[in-house]
Design a protein around this motif. Structure first.
Motif, PDB file in Angstrom:
ATOM      1  N   GLY A 115      86.206 -24.582  58.846  1.00 43.52           N
ATOM      2  CA  GLY A 115      85.630 -25.269  57.695  1.00 43.52           C
ATOM      3  C   GLY A 115      85.241 -24.315  56.588  1.00 43.52           C
ATOM      4  O   GLY A 115      84.898 -23.157  56.846  1.00 43.52           O
ATOM      5  N   PHE A 116      85.329 -24.805  55.351  1.00 44.50           N
ATOM      6  CA  PHE A 116      84.854 -24.050  54.183  1.00 44.50           C
ATOM      7  C   PHE A 116      83.474 -24.606  53.829  1.00 44.50           C
ATOM      8  O   PHE A 116      83.327 -25.807  53.606  1.00 44.50           O
ATOM      9  N   PHE A 117      82.472 -23.718  53.758  1.00 45.04           N
ATOM     10  CA  PHE A 117      81.109 -24.146  53.456  1.00 45.04           C
ATOM     11  C   PHE A 117      80.504 -23.192  52.432  1.00 45.04           C
ATOM     12  O   PHE A 117      80.947 -22.055  52.302  1.00 45.04           O
ATOM     13  N   ARG A 118      79.450 -23.681  51.730  1.00 41.93           N
ATOM     14  CA  ARG A 118      78.771 -22.756  50.815  1.00 41.93           C
ATOM     15  C   ARG A 118      77.314 -22.596  51.223  1.00 41.93           C
ATOM     16  O   ARG A 118      76.710 -23.490  51.797  1.00 41.93           O
ATOM     17  N   GLY A 119      76.787 -21.388  50.960  1.00 40.08           N
ATOM     18  CA  GLY A 119      75.376 -21.106  51.217  1.00 40.08           C
ATOM     19  C   GLY A 119      74.978 -21.368  52.654  1.00 40.08           C
ATOM     20  O   GLY A 119      75.719 -21.082  53.607  1.00 40.08           O
ATOM     21  N   ASP A 120      73.766 -21.937  52.819  1.00 38.99           N
ATOM     22  CA  ASP A 120      73.252 -22.232  54.153  1.00 38.99           C
ATOM     23  C   ASP A 120      73.990 -23.444  54.699  1.00 38.99           C
ATOM     24  O   ASP A 120      73.939 -24.518  54.121  1.00 38.99           O
ATOM     25  N   HIS A 121      74.691 -23.268  55.814  1.00 38.91           N
ATOM     26  CA  HIS A 121      75.462 -24.383  56.361  1.00 38.91           C
ATOM     27  C   HIS A 121      75.087 -24.656  57.809  1.00 38.91           C
ATOM     28  O   HIS A 121      75.879 -25.201  58.577  1.00 38.91           O
ATOM     29  N   GLY A 122      73.867 -24.228  58.182  1.00 40.22           N
ATOM     30  CA  GLY A 122      73.307 -24.698  59.435  1.00 40.22           C
ATOM     31  C   GLY A 122      73.529 -23.873  60.682  1.00 40.22           C
ATOM     32  O   GLY A 122      73.134 -24.299  61.764  1.00 40.22           O
ATOM     33  N   ASP A 123      74.139 -22.683  60.576  1.00 40.37           N
ATOM     34  CA  ASP A 123      74.314 -21.885  61.793  1.00 40.37           C
ATOM     35  C   ASP A 123      73.524 -20.582  61.754  1.00 40.37           C
ATOM     36  O   ASP A 123      73.745 -19.678  62.574  1.00 40.37           O
ATOM     37  N   GLY A 124      72.590 -20.474  60.791  1.00 41.61           N
ATOM     38  CA  GLY A 124      71.758 -19.284  60.719  1.00 41.61           C
ATOM     39  C   GLY A 124      72.430 -18.084  60.071  1.00 41.61           C
ATOM     40  O   GLY A 124      71.844 -16.999  60.013  1.00 41.61           O
ATOM     41  N   GLU A 125      73.659 -18.261  59.598  1.00 40.09           N
ATOM     42  CA  GLU A 125      74.382 -17.176  58.933  1.00 40.09           C
ATOM     43  C   GLU A 125      74.871 -17.687  57.580  1.00 40.09           C
ATOM     44  O   GLU A 125      76.060 -17.967  57.418  1.00 40.09           O
ATOM     45  N   PRO A 126      73.948 -17.836  56.613  1.00 42.51           N
ATOM     46  CA  PRO A 126      74.326 -18.421  55.325  1.00 42.51           C
ATOM     47  C   PRO A 126      75.342 -17.573  54.563  1.00 42.51           C
ATOM     48  O   PRO A 126      75.343 -16.347  54.674  1.00 42.51           O
ATOM     49  N   THR A 148      79.859 -11.545  51.914  1.00 45.82           N
ATOM     50  CA  THR A 148      80.473 -12.133  53.102  1.00 45.82           C
ATOM     51  C   THR A 148      81.507 -13.175  52.679  1.00 45.82           C
ATOM     52  O   THR A 148      81.220 -14.044  51.860  1.00 45.82           O
ATOM     53  N   LEU A 149      82.680 -13.056  53.255  1.00 41.20           N
ATOM     54  CA  LEU A 149      83.790 -13.943  52.900  1.00 41.20           C
ATOM     55  C   LEU A 149      83.978 -15.052  53.927  1.00 41.20           C
ATOM     56  O   LEU A 149      84.369 -16.175  53.592  1.00 41.20           O
ATOM     57  N   ALA A 150      83.735 -14.710  55.176  1.00 46.99           N
ATOM     58  CA  ALA A 150      84.020 -15.629  56.275  1.00 46.99           C
ATOM     59  C   ALA A 150      83.376 -15.077  57.535  1.00 46.99           C
ATOM     60  O   ALA A 150      83.033 -13.896  57.593  1.00 46.99           O
ATOM     61  N   TRP A 179      84.047 -21.452  66.422  1.00 44.32           N
ATOM     62  CA  TRP A 179      83.605 -21.730  65.046  1.00 44.32           C
ATOM     63  C   TRP A 179      84.224 -20.722  64.102  1.00 44.32           C
ATOM     64  O   TRP A 179      84.104 -19.505  64.308  1.00 44.32           O
ATOM     65  N   PHE A 180      84.812 -21.234  63.055  1.00 44.53           N
ATOM     66  CA  PHE A 180      85.496 -20.401  62.062  1.00 44.53           C
ATOM     67  C   PHE A 180      85.126 -20.948  60.684  1.00 44.53           C
ATOM     68  O   PHE A 180      85.584 -22.015  60.295  1.00 44.53           O
ATOM     69  N   HIS A 181      84.256 -20.208  59.983  1.00 44.11           N
ATOM     70  CA  HIS A 181      83.749 -20.663  58.684  1.00 44.11           C
ATOM     71  C   HIS A 181      84.180 -19.732  57.565  1.00 44.11           C
ATOM     72  O   HIS A 181      84.185 -18.510  57.733  1.00 44.11           O
ATOM     73  N   LEU A 182      84.522 -20.324  56.434  1.00 39.21           N
ATOM     74  CA  LEU A 182      84.911 -19.532  55.256  1.00 39.21           C
ATOM     75  C   LEU A 182      84.003 -19.921  54.093  1.00 39.21           C
ATOM     76  O   LEU A 182      83.585 -21.085  53.996  1.00 39.21           O
ATOM     77  N   ASP A 183      83.711 -18.932  53.228  1.00 38.41           N
ATOM     78  CA  ASP A 183      82.791 -19.167  52.113  1.00 38.41           C
ATOM     79  C   ASP A 183      83.506 -19.934  50.993  1.00 38.41           C
ATOM     80  O   ASP A 183      84.415 -19.411  50.356  1.00 38.41           O
ATOM     81  N   LEU A 184      83.051 -21.159  50.771  1.00 35.42           N
ATOM     82  CA  LEU A 184      83.655 -22.035  49.757  1.00 35.42           C
ATOM     83  C   LEU A 184      83.542 -21.442  48.356  1.00 35.42           C
ATOM     84  O   LEU A 184      84.292 -21.803  47.456  1.00 35.42           O
ATOM     85  N   ASP A 185      82.587 -20.547  48.144  1.00 35.07           N
ATOM     86  CA  ASP A 185      82.381 -19.969  46.811  1.00 35.07           C
ATOM     87  C   ASP A 185      83.363 -18.853  46.458  1.00 35.07           C
ATOM     88  O   ASP A 185      83.372 -18.375  45.327  1.00 35.07           O
TER      89      ASP A 185
END
Ligand code: TQI
Ligand code: ZN
Ligand code: ZN
Length: 167
Positions: free
Chosen positions: A63-74, A81-83, A92-98
């Motif tokens: 998922g692509f998320f921005r800022g604080d997205h609920g896993d303690g690693e905003p 941080t890019l991802a 879990w695989f998160h990427l910075d939407l910004d």
């Protein structure tokens, strides 16, 4: 030289499914970047990656998320941080939407100084998802830094030796 996470976690099955967070509504061009990146790893180890439409049951959730997205690693906005991806069997695989993500061949990429090549980051994060830590080999995909706006998507010997030791 490659490294593993503490305790050497790895997947205990060969067929892994991945899925995209539905709200991101990613286009086929973006999804194909992930498919290509998974394929680069699948070429050197006996694992298969298939896209699954069922979000809850997939092994790897992207998922692509921005800022604080609920896993303690905003995430932190443009660059920094890019991802991040968590070690097995989290998935879990998160990427910075910004970020100004670019797909190779995109003509607008060269005019944005903060452009980040999506495939380069995805190949690196899949290494983490599969259990690789960082490498001290500057040429390796798993080396912890990449020069700005550069593209690095081909696995090097060091990456291949590391992942083949795990699988
Ligand atoms: N994200 C870091 C990374 O994936 C997150 C991280 C820091 C991490 N320390 C870790 C993950 C230790 C696992 C273990 O490395 S990042 C790059 C690179 C990042 C950085 O956004 O800084 C890439 C994501 F290598 F280019 F610097 C992807 Cl390719
Ligand atoms: Zn996250
Ligand atoms: Zn990393």
């Amino acid at each position: 030289h490659y490294s593993f996470f503490p305790g050497t976690p790895r997947w205990r099955k060969q067929n892994l499914t991945y899925t995209f967070w539905p709200n991101n509504q990613l286009g086929d061009d973006t999804k194909s970047v992930f498919s290509r990146a998974f394929q680069r790893w699948a070429e050197v180890i006996p694992l298969n990656f298939t896209e699954s439409g069922v979000y809850q049951s997939a092994d790897i959730r992207i998922g692509f998320f921005r800022g604080d997205h609920g896993d303690g690693e905003p995430f932190d906005g443009v660059l920094g941080t890019l991802a991040h991806a968590f070690s097995p069997p989290s998935g879990w695989f998160h990427l910075d939407l910004d970020e100004n993500w670019v797909i190779s061949g995109d003509v607008t990429a060269s005019v944005i100084s903060s452009a980040v090549d999506l495939e380069s980051v995805v190949v690196h994060e899949i290494g983490h998802l599969l259990g690789l830590g960082h490498s001290s080999d500057e040429e390796a995909i798993m080396y912890p830094t990449i020069s700005a706006s550069s593209r690095k998507v081909d696995l090097r010997n060091d990456d291949v030796l590391g992942i083949q030791q795990l699988y």
